[in-house]
Design an enzyme around this catalytic site. Structure first.
Site, PDB file in Angstrom:
ATOM      1  N   GLU A  33      79.783  61.886   4.071  1.00 13.13           N
ATOM      2  CA  GLU A  33      78.475  61.945   4.741  1.00 13.13           C
ATOM      3  C   GLU A  33      78.186  63.377   5.173  1.00 13.13           C
ATOM      4  OE1 GLU A  33      75.747  61.022   6.113  1.00 13.13           O
ATOM      5  OE2 GLU A  33      75.571  58.854   6.235  1.00 13.13           O
ATOM      6  N   ASP A 133      70.997  56.544  16.373  1.00 15.98           N
ATOM      7  CA  ASP A 133      72.079  55.814  17.034  1.00 15.98           C
ATOM      8  C   ASP A 133      71.973  54.328  16.691  1.00 15.98           C
ATOM      9  OD1 ASP A 133      74.112  55.005  18.764  1.00 15.98           O
ATOM     10  OD2 ASP A 133      72.837  55.098  20.547  1.00 15.98           O
ATOM     11  N   ASN A 163      68.693  55.641  11.425  1.00 18.51           N
ATOM     12  CA  ASN A 163      69.665  56.296  10.553  1.00 18.51           C
ATOM     13  C   ASN A 163      69.217  57.719  10.218  1.00 18.51           C
ATOM     14  OD1 ASN A 163      71.681  56.908   8.701  1.00 18.51           O
ATOM     15  ND2 ASN A 163      71.652  54.904   7.750  1.00 18.51           N
ATOM     16  N   ASP A 210      68.786  56.020   4.172  1.00 19.82           N
ATOM     17  CA  ASP A 210      69.853  56.780   4.827  1.00 19.82           C
ATOM     18  C   ASP A 210      69.339  58.181   5.135  1.00 19.82           C
ATOM     19  OD1 ASP A 210      72.482  57.647   5.718  1.00 19.82           O
ATOM     20  OD2 ASP A 210      73.307  56.007   4.536  1.00 19.82           O
TER      21      ASP A 210
END
Length: 289
Positions: A33, A133, A163, A210
């Site tokens: 990530e 969060d 996200n 995402d």
């Protein structure tokens, strides 16, 4: 009202850009990530070889361990501040960590137990940090703001599964997406950096959302988890094009490379990082010049 175009429309046309592997499958864990590039052309991402680490990848794709986070900490989003320090969203420790790049020392910029897990982070030109969060178990989430000194402010609770997050190229707006609900919200930033005036910016019909990044023209690049795509949305909330990837599960993305036009994408199930060339350089690259 901003355009709310469906994902099926966005899938109808794809770009000619072809992604390639910057690092081989399995170089990172499935927790890969938070890609971010430095001025020297190096790329950083979390969970190199094992959880709780940060790896560094040079322009030729050579990967190595850069730093091991403190015990109990696992990183997600990464960003550089204006002083060249690396900020880390530590989702297991409920921290925003700060890394000095020359000494590789790790300290805590902010700690907040009321965070479910700081997931992705965005940063303004004056070093205000914003963190998504998510509470995945309950399909909900919160939005936080951190001053450069680490002062913590809860901006909003009771959201969807927050996200991806990004500051607009002109520094006037903050974009926040909700993965499960497939929505992107846009907030106006006041002179002190506080988000308000939330409006729906874009709605997808399928696949999760995402990480997000802006290019120099204000276009928003959105990782579509499960679709193997990056959707490009204009500042007016209109679909521009879709960039296709080799893998199906992009988690986040960052601009870098010599001209700032290389788009790096972390791929969860492959444990790899893919790269492709974008039309414009990224916002962060332009700010760093």
């Amino acid at each position: 009202m901003f355009a709310m175009l469906c994902a099926l429309c966005a899938m109808s046309t794809t770009s000619l850009a072809q992604s390639r592997d910057l690092v081989a499958e399995g170089t990172f864990t499935q927790g890969v990530e938070g890609p971010v590039a430095d001025k020297a052309g190096n790329l950083y991402a979390v969970n190199f070889a094992e959880q709780g680490t940060i790896g560094r990848v040079d322009a030729q794709g050579n990967a190595e361990l850069f730093v091991r986070l403190p015990e109990g900490s696992v990183g997600n989003g990464l960003r550089f501040n204006s002083r060249g320090q690396l900020l880390v969203a530590d989702y297991t420790g409920h921290n925003i960590l700060l890394i000095e790049m020359d000494t590789r020392t790790v300290s805590v910029l902010a700690h907040q137990l009321q965070m479910h897990q700081p997931n992705d982070i965005a940063i303004s030109a004056n070093d205000i940090v914003y963190a998504s969060d998510p509470d995945w178990a309950n399909n909900s989430g919160q939005l936080w703001m951190f001053s450069p000194s680490g002062e913590v402010t809860l901006i909003e609770s009771g959201m969807g599964t927050t996200n991806g997050i990004e500051v607009s190229t002109d520094e006037q707006y903050l974009y926040v997406n909700e993965s499960v609900q497939r929505r992107i919200w846009r907030y106006r930033l006041d002179k002190t950096g506080v988000p308000s005036g939330k409006q729906l910016f874009y709605q997808f019909d399928d696949f999760g959302l995402d990480g997000m990044r802006c290019d120099s023209q204000g276009n928003l690049y959105v990782a579509r988890y499960g679709a193997g795509q990056i959707a490009v949305i204009s500042p007016q909330g209109e679909w521009v094009k879709t960039l296709t990837l080799k893998g199906q599960h992009p988690t986040n993305l960052a601009f870098g490379g010599e001209q700032g036009r290389t788009l790096y994408v972390t791929m969860q199930q492959r444990g790899a990082i893919e790269a492709l060339e974008a039309e414009y350089p990224g916002r962060a690259f332009v700010l760093s010049q």
